[in-house]
Design an enzyme around this catalytic site. Structure first.
Site, PDB file in Angstrom:
ATOM      1  N   LYS A 166      -3.391  -3.388  -4.363  1.00 27.68           N
ATOM      2  CA  LYS A 166      -3.368  -4.122  -3.093  1.00 27.68           C
ATOM      3  C   LYS A 166      -2.870  -5.534  -3.308  1.00 27.68           C
ATOM      4  O   LYS A 166      -2.024  -6.021  -2.592  1.00 27.68           O
ATOM      5  CB  LYS A 166      -4.788  -4.120  -2.516  1.00 27.68           C
ATOM      6  CG  LYS A 166      -4.937  -4.056  -1.060  1.00 27.68           C
ATOM      7  CD  LYS A 166      -4.648  -2.763  -0.357  1.00 27.68           C
ATOM      8  CE  LYS A 166      -3.744  -1.805  -0.957  1.00 27.68           C
ATOM      9  NZ  LYS A 166      -3.549  -0.533  -0.404  1.00 27.68           N
ATOM     10  N   LYS A 218       6.285   2.294   4.557  1.00 28.15           N
ATOM     11  CA  LYS A 218       5.225   3.286   4.688  1.00 28.15           C
ATOM     12  C   LYS A 218       5.860   4.651   4.832  1.00 28.15           C
ATOM     13  O   LYS A 218       6.988   4.763   5.298  1.00 28.15           O
ATOM     14  CB  LYS A 218       4.424   2.961   5.950  1.00 28.15           C
ATOM     15  CG  LYS A 218       2.949   3.245   5.827  1.00 28.15           C
ATOM     16  CD  LYS A 218       2.199   2.642   6.978  1.00 28.15           C
ATOM     17  CE  LYS A 218       0.737   2.961   6.887  1.00 28.15           C
ATOM     18  NZ  LYS A 218       0.042   2.285   5.792  1.00 28.15           N
ATOM     19  N   GLU A 243      -7.272   0.264  -7.368  1.00 26.11           N
ATOM     20  CA  GLU A 243      -6.836   0.063  -5.993  1.00 26.11           C
ATOM     21  C   GLU A 243      -6.783  -1.435  -5.652  1.00 26.11           C
ATOM     22  O   GLU A 243      -5.850  -1.899  -4.982  1.00 26.11           O
ATOM     23  CB  GLU A 243      -7.763   0.825  -5.033  1.00 26.11           C
ATOM     24  CG  GLU A 243      -7.479   0.618  -3.566  1.00 26.11           C
ATOM     25  CD  GLU A 243      -6.047   0.914  -3.134  1.00 26.11           C
ATOM     26  OE1 GLU A 243      -5.285   1.512  -3.912  1.00 26.11           O
ATOM     27  OE2 GLU A 243      -5.685   0.513  -2.014  1.00 26.11           O
TER      28      GLU A 243
HETATM   29  C1  F6R Z   1      -0.337   1.165  -0.870  1.00 30.52           C
HETATM   30  C2  F6R Z   1       0.189   2.253  -0.092  1.00 30.52           C
HETATM   31  C3  F6R Z   1       0.904   3.321  -0.815  1.00 30.52           C
HETATM   32  C4  F6R Z   1       0.548   4.693  -0.207  1.00 30.52           C
HETATM   33  C5  F6R Z   1       1.401   5.795  -0.848  1.00 30.52           C
HETATM   34  C6  F6R Z   1       1.028   7.164  -0.333  1.00 30.52           C
HETATM   35  O1  F6R Z   1      -1.008   0.244  -0.058  1.00 30.52           O
HETATM   36  O2  F6R Z   1       0.061   2.283   1.108  1.00 30.52           O
HETATM   37  O3  F6R Z   1       0.664   3.291  -2.168  1.00 30.52           O
HETATM   38  O4  F6R Z   1      -0.804   4.917  -0.419  1.00 30.52           O
HETATM   39  O5  F6R Z   1       2.745   5.561  -0.585  1.00 30.52           O
HETATM   40  O6  F6R Z   1       1.177   7.250   1.043  1.00 30.52           O
HETATM   41  P1  F6R Z   1       0.491   8.401   1.884  1.00 30.52           P
HETATM   42  O7  F6R Z   1      -0.964   8.167   1.846  1.00 30.52           O
HETATM   43  O8  F6R Z   1       1.073   8.267   3.255  1.00 30.52           O
HETATM   44  O9  F6R Z   1       0.857   9.703   1.234  1.00 30.52           O
END
Ligand code: F6R
Length: 587
Positions: A463, A582, A459
Site C-alpha cells: 500500500k 485497476k 500488504e
Molecule cells: C493494490 C491493488 C492490486 C490488486 C491486484 C488484483 O492496491 O489493488 O494489487 O489487488 O491487481 O486485483 P483484483 O483483486 O481485482 O484481482
C-alpha cells in the site's frame, strides 16, 4: 485496464461517453479519446493525459453515436498519437486488451501497403477490420477477430452504420439497455444511473448496438440471447461524499464492507458445500488479493486440518500441473477480471479442481468460471489501491475457513459484526499523521511481523509503495537479522505489527534490533506489555483487543491510512498512482 465506453441513442454522445470515461478512469489514465459520428462522418478528439483534457473538445463533437477510451499504455508510450480511437478508412475503434500476434499482422499489413500512425497493437485491429470491410461491419469484425490472438474488447464505428459493433474475448464488455439509447462499457460503474438492465457479453460474443436495439451474436454470427441482469452500479459509489479522495472514503467504508460480507455469507450455500468437502485448498490472487489469500491460508490451517497453500496467480500455473480429488482452488479477486487470476482458475478447473471465487463483482468473469462464489461485499471500489475490498476479503476468508473446519459460522459472523463496529470507531479516532511525516522523509520503510502479522506487513508495504512511491518492503520479523538489518540506519523507518501474544517476545527483539541501529520504529499492537516496553522509544499505535485472527483488519486500516497520509504529504494522487490501473486484464 483501459476503460472503453460506447453509446448510441437520442442523447449527446460526446457528453455521455465523456462522463462514462471519467467513471472508468481507474482502469487507466495516461491518455484518452472520443469519436463521434455526425451526418455519417466520424470526428475524433484524443489527447495524452487525463480524461478531463478532452472536456474542451466535447462541444465540437456533435452526434448521437460515440465511443471513447481511457488508456493504460501497453504498446507505445503515452502520447497523442498512441491515444485511442484509432482509424483506418471508414473504420474507427477503441480497444482494451493485448493483441499478441500484432507484430506479424502489422508486417503483413505494411507489406500490402498499410501505413501506421501509432506504435500500438490496437491500430492493427483498425487496419484489419478496414481491410475486411465489404459493406457489412459485423462480418468484417468477425472475420478480423478470427485473425487476432490475445485479448480484446473492441468497440467499432463504421461510416455508414449508425451504431457500434462490439467484439469481446477475455476482456470485459457490459451492454447497457437504456430507454432512448443503448450503451457498452468495460465495467458497470460507467453505467450507474444510465440504464436499469445490462447484459454481460461472453468470450467470443459480438454485438450490434443502435439507438433502438441490441443484437448479440456468437462467433459464427448466429443470433444469441444473453440474460438481462439488474444494473447493480450505484451512483453513490462514485460520489466522494465530502472526502478529498476515494482512498480515504473507501478506507472509511471498510467497516461496512466487513459487516456486509458477513451478512451476505448466508447466501453462499454452494460455496460452503464445496468448502465442506475440501481436502486441500489452494488460494490464489494478485497483489492485495494475494495477500488476503496468504491470510486465508493461515486461517484455514489454524482452524482446520485441511491442507492449504497460497500462490501468486501469475505463478500458479508453473507450480503444479495437476489437481487431486478434493482440491479446491479459491480465487480471490476484487474485480473478478484480473487475467492472471482468471486464467489460474480456468487451469485448475480444467484439472478437475472445484473453483471458488471470493469477489465483490457479481457479474465478473471469475463468477462465470467458478463453481461457487463468496461475496466479499465491499461495493464498487474506485481508488486504484485496494482498501475496503481487502477488509472484505479477509472477512470472507475468515468465514470460509470456519466452514472448512466445520465450525460455528453464525458465531463467527457475530464476531465480524462486532468487529465492524469497533473498526468504525477505531478508524475515526486513529491519527497516523506523525508517522506519515516520518515515512515521507525516510529512505525506506520496512513492514515486519510474524505469522498473520507478516501477511499484514506485506500488504502494508504494498500500500505504502504504490500510493506514496516511498520504497518499502515487507518481511517476516525473524528474517530481519538475516540480511535486511544491514540497511537499517537513521533514515529508515520500520513498522511492526505485533498482535499475537505467543509471538510478541520474539517480535519485540526485532524492534530492539532496529532501535539499537538508530532506525525509527512504530509498533501496532493490542498487547499491553508491548506498549509498555516500547512506549517513549517507538511510536505506539494501539489496536483494540480483538484476538489475533481479526487484528489484521485493524492493522490494515492503520497501514492504509499511513499510505494515504504519506501520499498526501508528498503531493501524490492516492487515487491514481503513476503507472498503475485497476482491473489488470492482461497477463
Ligand atoms: C493494490 C491493488 C492490486 C490488486 C491486484 C488484483 O492496491 O489493488 O494489487 O489487488 O491487481 O486485483 P483484483 O483483486 O481485482 O484481482
Amino acid at each position: 485496464m483501459c476503460g472503453i465506453m460506447g453509446y448510441a441513442g437520442a442523447g449527446n454522445a460526446a457528453a455521455i461517453v465523456y462522463n462514462g470515461l471519467l467513471r472508468l478512469e481507474y482502469r487507466g489514465y495516461d491518455s484518452a479519446g472520443i469519436a463521434v459520428m455526425y451526418d455519417g462522418k466520424i470526428k475524433i478528439a484524443k489527447k495524452r493525459g487525463r480524461v478531463k483534457e478532452l472536456s474542451a473538445f466535447c462541444g465540437e463533437l456533435a452526434g448521437n453515436v460515440g465511443i471513447g477510451h481511457t488508456r493504460w499504455a501497453t504498446h507505445g508510450r503515452p502520447s497523442d498519437k498512441n491515444a485511442h480511437p484509432h482509424s483506418s478508412g471508414k473504420i474507427t475503434l477503441v480497444h482494451n486488451g493485448i493483441i499478441e500476434n500484432y507484430p506479424k499482422l502489422k508486417e503483413e499489413l505494411i507489406a500490402s501497403g498499410g501505413k501506421f500512425a501509432s506504435e500500438t497493437d490496437s491500430e492493427v485491429a483498425a487496419k484489419l477490420v478496414d481491410k475486411n470491410y465489404d459493406g457489412d461491419i459485423l462480418e468484417a469484425l468477425i472475420k478480423s477477430c478470427k485473425m487476432l490472438e490475445g485479448s480484446y474488447a473492441l468497440m467499432v464505428m463504421c461510416e455508414g452504420f449508425d451504431g457500434i459493433a462490439v467484439a469481446k474475448y477475455k476482456s470485459p464488455v457490459i451492454i447497457g439497455l437504456g430507454d432512448g439509447g443503448n450503451f457498452c462499457a468495460s465495467d458497470e460503474p460507467a453505467l450507474a444511473g444510465l440504464c436499469p438492465g445490462i447484459c454481460v457479453l461472453e468470450d467470443g460474443d459480438f454485438a450490434l448496438i443502435t439507438a433502438d436495439e441490441v443484437k448479440i451474436f456468437d462467433s459464427d454470427g448466429k443470433r444469441v440471447e444473453r440474460a438481462v441482469l439488474e444494473n447493480l452500479a450505484e451512483e453513490k459509489s462514485l460520489d466522494l461524499c465530502g472526502y478529498p479522495h476515494y482512498m480515504l472514503k473507501e478506507i472509511n467504508e471498510s467497516p461496512a464492507a466487513v459487516r456486509n460480507t458477513a451478512s451476505a455469507f448466508s447466501s453462499c450455500g454452494k460455496a460452503c458445500e464445496i468448502l465442506s468437502g475440501a481436502k486441500r485448498i489452494i488460494l490464489t490472487g494478485c497483489g492485495t488479493a494475494y495477500h488476503a489469500a496468504l491470510m486465508g491460508k493461515r486461517y484455514i490451517e489454524n482452524f482446520s486440518s485441511v491442507h492449504a497453500r497460497a500462490d501468486f496467480a501469475g505463478e500458479l500455473r508453473y507450480a503444479s500441473r495437476t489437481a487431486e480429488e478434493g482440491d479446491v482452488l479459491v480465487a480471490v479477486t476484487q474485480s473478478g477480471e484480473t487475467a492472471d487470476t482468471v486464467e489460474a482458475a480456468r487451469l485448475y478447473g480444467s484439472f478437475g479442481a472445484k473453483v471458488l471465487a471470493v469477489t465483490n463483482s457479481p457479474h465478473s468473469a471469475i463468477t462465470r468460471i467458478a463453481d461457487g462464489v463468496v461475496y466479499a461485499d465491499s461495493g464498487a471500489e474506485i481508488c486504484v489501491a485496494a482498501t475496503k475490498s481487502y477488509s472484505a476479503q479477509l472477512a470472507a476468508l475468515y468465514l470460509c475457513a470456519c466452514v472448512a473446519a466445520g465450525g460455528d459460522v453464525k458465531a463467527r459472523e457475530e464476531e465480524l459484526f462486532a468487529c465492524s463496529d469497533m473498526l468504525r470507531s477505531f478508524i475515526e479516532r486513529t491519527d497516523v499523521r506523525r508517522l506519515a511525516e516520518r515515512c515521507s522523509k525516510s529512505s525506506a520503510v520496512y513492514f515486519l511481523g510474524r505469522d498473520l502479522d507478516y501477511c499484514a506487513a506485506l500488504e502494508g508495504s504494498l500500500k505504502l509503495k504504490e500510493v506514496s512511491y516511498v520504497f518499502s518492503a515487507g518481511y517476516p520479523a525473524g528474517e530481519l537479522k538475516h540480511g535486511t538489518l544491514a540497511l537499517v540506519d537513521g533514515k529508515v523507518a520500520c513498522v511492526f505489527s505485533i498482535t499475537d501474544p505467543a509471538l510478541a517476545e520474539k517480535s519485540a527483539s526485532a524492534v530492539e534490533q532496529v532501535l539499537s541501529r538508530g532506525g525509527a520504529a512504530a509498533v501496532l499492537t493490542d498487547i499491553d506489555g508491548v506498549k509498555e516496553e516500547f512506549g517513549g522509544r517507538a511510536e505506539i499505535i494501539s489496536l483494540p483487543a480483538c484476538g489475533k485472527y481479526l487484528a489484521p483488519l485493524f492493522s490494515a486500516a492503520v497501514m492504509q491510512l499511513l499510505a494515504y497520509r504519506t501520499a498526501v504529504i508528498l503531493g501524490r494522487d492516492p487515487d491514481k498512482p503513476r503507472n498503475l490501473a485497476k482491473s489488470v486484464t492482461v497477463e
